[in-house]
Structure formats: C-alpha cells, structure tokens
Design a protein around this motif. Sequence first.
Motif, PDB file in Angstrom:
ATOM      1  N   GLU A 165       1.081  -1.026  -0.030  1.00 19.11           N
ATOM      2  CA  GLU A 165      -0.154  -0.530  -0.506  1.00 19.11           C
ATOM      3  C   GLU A 165       0.939   1.116  -0.167  1.00 19.11           C
ATOM      4  OE1 GLU A 165      -2.527  -0.809   3.655  1.00 19.11           O
ATOM      5  OE2 GLU A 165      -3.635  -2.680   2.172  1.00 19.11           O
ATOM      6  N   HIS A 166       2.049   1.533   0.505  1.00 18.93           N
ATOM      7  CA  HIS A 166       3.237   2.378   0.379  1.00 18.93           C
ATOM      8  C   HIS A 166       4.298   1.981   0.253  1.00 18.93           C
ATOM      9  CE1 HIS A 166       0.493   4.548   2.957  1.00 18.93           C
ATOM     10  NE2 HIS A 166      -0.245   2.771   4.227  1.00 18.93           N
ATOM     11  N   PRO A 167       4.227   2.011  -1.160  1.00 20.42           N
ATOM     12  CA  PRO A 167       5.202   1.384  -1.658  1.00 20.42           C
ATOM     13  C   PRO A 167       6.587   2.222  -1.750  1.00 20.42           C
ATOM     14  CG  PRO A 167       3.627   2.149  -3.134  1.00 20.42           C
ATOM     15  CD  PRO A 167       3.540   1.846  -1.691  1.00 20.42           C
ATOM     16  N   ASP A 168       6.414   3.710  -1.157  1.00 22.22           N
ATOM     17  CA  ASP A 168       7.281   4.761  -1.331  1.00 22.22           C
ATOM     18  C   ASP A 168       8.617   4.263   0.300  1.00 22.22           C
ATOM     19  OD1 ASP A 168       5.167   5.753  -0.281  1.00 22.22           O
ATOM     20  OD2 ASP A 168       5.524   7.270  -0.399  1.00 22.22           O
ATOM     21  N   ALA A 169       7.750   4.038   0.809  1.00 27.83           N
ATOM     22  CA  ALA A 169       8.154   3.821   2.897  1.00 27.83           C
ATOM     23  C   ALA A 169       8.856   2.299   1.938  1.00 27.83           C
ATOM     24  CB  ALA A 169       7.573   3.606   3.463  1.00 27.83           C
ATOM     25  N   ARG A 170       8.775   1.693   1.206  1.00 25.24           N
ATOM     26  CA  ARG A 170      10.097   0.152   0.972  1.00 25.24           C
ATOM     27  C   ARG A 170      11.072   0.142   0.949  1.00 25.24           C
ATOM     28  NH1 ARG A 170       8.795  -4.923   0.777  1.00 25.24           N
ATOM     29  NH2 ARG A 170      10.624  -6.161   0.245  1.00 25.24           N
ATOM     30  N   MET A 171      11.526   1.753   0.250  1.00 21.61           N
ATOM     31  CA  MET A 171      12.987   1.774   0.346  1.00 21.61           C
ATOM     32  C   MET A 171      13.774   2.662   1.216  1.00 21.61           C
ATOM     33  SD  MET A 171      12.094   5.291  -2.369  1.00 21.61           S
ATOM     34  CE  MET A 171      11.254   6.598  -1.749  1.00 21.61           C
ATOM     35  N   TYR A 172      12.629   3.390   2.240  1.00 17.80           N
ATOM     36  CA  TYR A 172      13.865   3.544   3.787  1.00 17.80           C
ATOM     37  C   TYR A 172      14.095   2.120   4.426  1.00 17.80           C
ATOM     38  CZ  TYR A 172      12.559   8.953   2.028  1.00 17.80           C
ATOM     39  OH  TYR A 172      12.071   9.358   1.630  1.00 17.80           O
ATOM     40  N   ILE A 173      13.093   1.231   3.935  1.00 18.82           N
ATOM     41  CA  ILE A 173      13.501   0.361   5.047  1.00 18.82           C
ATOM     42  C   ILE A 173      14.338  -0.570   4.315  1.00 18.82           C
ATOM     43  CG2 ILE A 173      12.492  -1.309   6.363  1.00 18.82           C
ATOM     44  CD1 ILE A 173      11.476   0.939   7.630  1.00 18.82           C
ATOM     45  N   TYR A 174      13.972  -1.044   3.855  1.00 17.71           N
ATOM     46  CA  TYR A 174      15.050  -2.170   2.766  1.00 17.71           C
ATOM     47  C   TYR A 174      16.097  -1.599   1.933  1.00 17.71           C
ATOM     48  CZ  TYR A 174      12.022  -5.219   3.836  1.00 17.71           C
ATOM     49  OH  TYR A 174      10.594  -5.815   5.102  1.00 17.71           O
ATOM     50  N   ASN A 175      16.213  -0.229   1.260  1.00 21.99           N
ATOM     51  CA  ASN A 175      17.818  -0.004   0.424  1.00 21.99           C
ATOM     52  C   ASN A 175      18.469   1.396   0.885  1.00 21.99           C
ATOM     53  OD1 ASN A 175      15.601  -1.025  -0.792  1.00 21.99           O
ATOM     54  ND2 ASN A 175      14.918  -0.002  -2.804  1.00 21.99           N
ATOM     55  N   ASP A 176      19.224   1.128   1.796  1.00 18.93           N
ATOM     56  CA  ASP A 176      19.907   1.613   3.022  1.00 18.93           C
ATOM     57  C   ASP A 176      19.584   3.881   2.613  1.00 18.93           C
ATOM     58  OD1 ASP A 176      21.849   2.374   4.630  1.00 18.93           O
ATOM     59  OD2 ASP A 176      23.451   2.027   2.902  1.00 18.93           O
ATOM     60  N   LEU A 177      18.362   3.587   2.255  1.00 20.65           N
ATOM     61  CA  LEU A 177      17.892   5.305   2.041  1.00 20.65           C
ATOM     62  C   LEU A 177      17.093   5.986   3.892  1.00 20.65           C
ATOM     63  CD1 LEU A 177      17.475   7.098   0.647  1.00 20.65           C
ATOM     64  CD2 LEU A 177      15.545   6.822  -0.367  1.00 20.65           C
ATOM     65  N   PRO A 178      18.468   6.840   3.942  1.00 12.93           N
ATOM     66  CA  PRO A 178      18.454   7.758   5.365  1.00 12.93           C
ATOM     67  C   PRO A 178      17.160   8.911   5.247  1.00 12.93           C
ATOM     68  CG  PRO A 178      20.204   7.917   4.370  1.00 12.93           C
ATOM     69  CD  PRO A 178      19.855   7.842   3.462  1.00 12.93           C
ATOM     70  N   VAL A 179      16.497   8.634   5.438  1.00 14.46           N
ATOM     71  CA  VAL A 179      14.726   9.512   5.929  1.00 14.46           C
ATOM     72  C   VAL A 179      15.470  11.003   6.462  1.00 14.46           C
ATOM     73  CG1 VAL A 179      12.892  10.675   7.075  1.00 14.46           C
ATOM     74  CG2 VAL A 179      13.455   8.145   6.825  1.00 14.46           C
ATOM     75  N   GLY A 180      14.647  12.103   5.546  1.00 11.61           N
ATOM     76  CA  GLY A 180      15.705  13.386   5.537  1.00 11.61           C
ATOM     77  C   GLY A 180      15.388  14.121   7.092  1.00 11.61           C
TER      78      GLY A 180
ATOM     79  N   ILE B 217      17.876  -6.509   8.296  1.00 10.06           N
ATOM     80  CA  ILE B 217      17.268  -5.647   8.319  1.00 10.06           C
ATOM     81  C   ILE B 217      17.252  -4.312   8.901  1.00 10.06           C
ATOM     82  CG2 ILE B 217      14.416  -4.783   8.617  1.00 10.06           C
ATOM     83  CD1 ILE B 217      14.965  -7.114   6.022  1.00 10.06           C
ATOM     84  N   TYR B 218      17.933  -4.711   9.890  1.00  8.29           N
ATOM     85  CA  TYR B 218      18.412  -3.579  10.467  1.00  8.29           C
ATOM     86  C   TYR B 218      19.689  -2.644  10.465  1.00  8.29           C
ATOM     87  CZ  TYR B 218      19.029  -1.499  15.205  1.00  8.29           C
ATOM     88  OH  TYR B 218      19.761   0.156  15.784  1.00  8.29           O
ATOM     89  N   ILE B 219      20.245  -3.534   9.412  1.00  8.61           N
ATOM     90  CA  ILE B 219      21.743  -3.059   9.238  1.00  8.61           C
ATOM     91  C   ILE B 219      21.772  -2.317   7.886  1.00  8.61           C
ATOM     92  CG2 ILE B 219      23.905  -4.236   8.180  1.00  8.61           C
ATOM     93  CD1 ILE B 219      24.011  -6.365  10.030  1.00  8.61           C
ATOM     94  N   CYS B 220      21.009  -2.632   6.867  1.00 11.48           N
ATOM     95  CA  CYS B 220      20.156  -2.282   5.451  1.00 11.48           C
ATOM     96  C   CYS B 220      19.380  -0.908   5.959  1.00 11.48           C
ATOM     97  CB  CYS B 220      19.323  -3.116   4.974  1.00 11.48           C
ATOM     98  SG  CYS B 220      19.820  -4.405   4.195  1.00 11.48           S
ATOM     99  N   SER B 221      19.318  -0.310   6.888  1.00 10.49           N
ATOM    100  CA  SER B 221      17.869   0.734   7.153  1.00 10.49           C
ATOM    101  C   SER B 221      18.313   1.887   7.912  1.00 10.49           C
ATOM    102  CB  SER B 221      16.658   0.406   7.911  1.00 10.49           C
ATOM    103  OG  SER B 221      15.844   1.504   8.018  1.00 10.49           O
TER     104      SER B 221
ATOM    105  N   PRO C 217       6.051  10.482   1.760  1.00 13.12           N
ATOM    106  CA  PRO C 217       6.783   9.823   1.986  1.00 13.12           C
ATOM    107  C   PRO C 217       7.643   8.967   2.638  1.00 13.12           C
ATOM    108  CG  PRO C 217       7.401  10.660   0.071  1.00 13.12           C
ATOM    109  CD  PRO C 217       6.287  11.659   0.579  1.00 13.12           C
ATOM    110  N   GLN C 218       8.585  10.156   3.345  1.00  7.61           N
ATOM    111  CA  GLN C 218       9.232  10.090   4.945  1.00  7.61           C
ATOM    112  C   GLN C 218       8.412   9.723   6.314  1.00  7.61           C
ATOM    113  OE1 GLN C 218      11.194  13.794   4.553  1.00  7.61           O
ATOM    114  NE2 GLN C 218      12.916  12.615   3.037  1.00  7.61           N
ATOM    115  N   VAL C 219       7.481  10.197   6.297  1.00  5.05           N
ATOM    116  CA  VAL C 219       6.663  10.366   7.756  1.00  5.05           C
ATOM    117  C   VAL C 219       6.424   8.616   7.419  1.00  5.05           C
ATOM    118  CG1 VAL C 219       3.950  11.103   8.564  1.00  5.05           C
ATOM    119  CG2 VAL C 219       6.205  12.814   7.452  1.00  5.05           C
ATOM    120  N   THR C 220       5.652   8.305   6.118  1.00  6.07           N
ATOM    121  CA  THR C 220       4.727   6.940   6.030  1.00  6.07           C
ATOM    122  C   THR C 220       6.288   5.796   6.539  1.00  6.07           C
ATOM    123  OG1 THR C 220       3.531   7.736   4.071  1.00  6.07           O
ATOM    124  CG2 THR C 220       4.171   5.258   5.135  1.00  6.07           C
ATOM    125  N   ALA C 221       7.639   6.738   6.107  1.00  6.78           N
ATOM    126  CA  ALA C 221       8.937   5.629   6.163  1.00  6.78           C
ATOM    127  C   ALA C 221       8.843   5.573   7.851  1.00  6.78           C
ATOM    128  CB  ALA C 221      10.311   6.118   5.558  1.00  6.78           C
TER     129      ALA C 221
END
Length: 161
Positions: free
Chosen positions: A70-85, A151-155, A100-104
């Motif tokens: 439902e929120h694919p934009d949040a996935r990159m913050y959890i699984y793809n090593d992308l930090p939240v601004g 997962i923890y290492i990736c996020s 997207p960041q709040v959803t993340a």
Amino acid sequence: MPRFRLNDYSQTIKGIVYFFEILASIATVAGVIGLFIVYKQLKIQESEAAGNIQNQIYEKMVDIDKFFIEHPDARMYIYNDLPVGANANIKCGEKDCAEPQVTAVAAAELMLDFFSQVFIALPSLEKIVLATSDNKVTTAADDWYEYVKDIYICSPTLRDR
C-alpha cells in the motif's frame, strides 16, 4: 471343635501381603507409564505452541508486506539503505510534511514493533529445528535473528528510531 492352627493363619496373611505387594508394583508401573505419557503430551504441546508462535509471526509479516504494498515509497527507506531526511519528524498536520518520509518513519516503527515480538518469541522458536540446503541444522530462532539483523543493518531509518 476344630482347633485353629497358627500356621494356617500365617499362610493367609502372607498371601494377602503378597497380593498387595503385586498390586502396589502394578500401581507403581502404571504411575511411571502415566508420567511418561504426560511428559510426551507436554512435549507435543510445547512443539505445537512453538509452531503457533511461528505462524503468528508469519501472519504479522504478511501484514507488514501488505503495508509496503500500500505504501511502496516507504519500502526504500526500510530495505534500501536510504536515510530519512530532516523533515521526517514533522507532524503530518503541518504544511511542509513530507508524506513518503513520514510513512517511512511509521513503517520503521511498525518494523521495530515486529522485531520486538520476534525477540520475545526467540526462546520458543529455538524448539523449531530446520535443515538448510547444505545439510546444516539451524533453528527458526536463528533464521529470524538473521533476518532482523539484516534488515536493521540495511536501514538507517530503523537505526535512527
């Protein structure tokens, strides 16, 4: 009048005692067998409980997967090593809320709650023995621990919470 002989009385007493000794032995054997059956039943229930815990964890993981669908934009913050601004901590009611960041951040908190449930269940999951493709033996607890660690290492989003 017939005389009562002490020898006859003694034989009768010995027979009664012998009967009760056999009865006591049978009761002892039955008690030991009963204890063994109770022990086996407890082991079966313990195994079933561990399986139920494993199923509950999988069900929760499916719910998390649905969240990411439902929120694919949040996935990159959890699984793809992308930090939240920096504006991730801004409340959604404000004008410059980055959706997207709040959803993340919400996804990160959801994942951390899930990880907490997994770690609480680890002692029960130790009882589920798994075999890997290279014939190594592992437990469900080992697999879940590795999953959480990866997962923890990736996020950075998870690590920042």
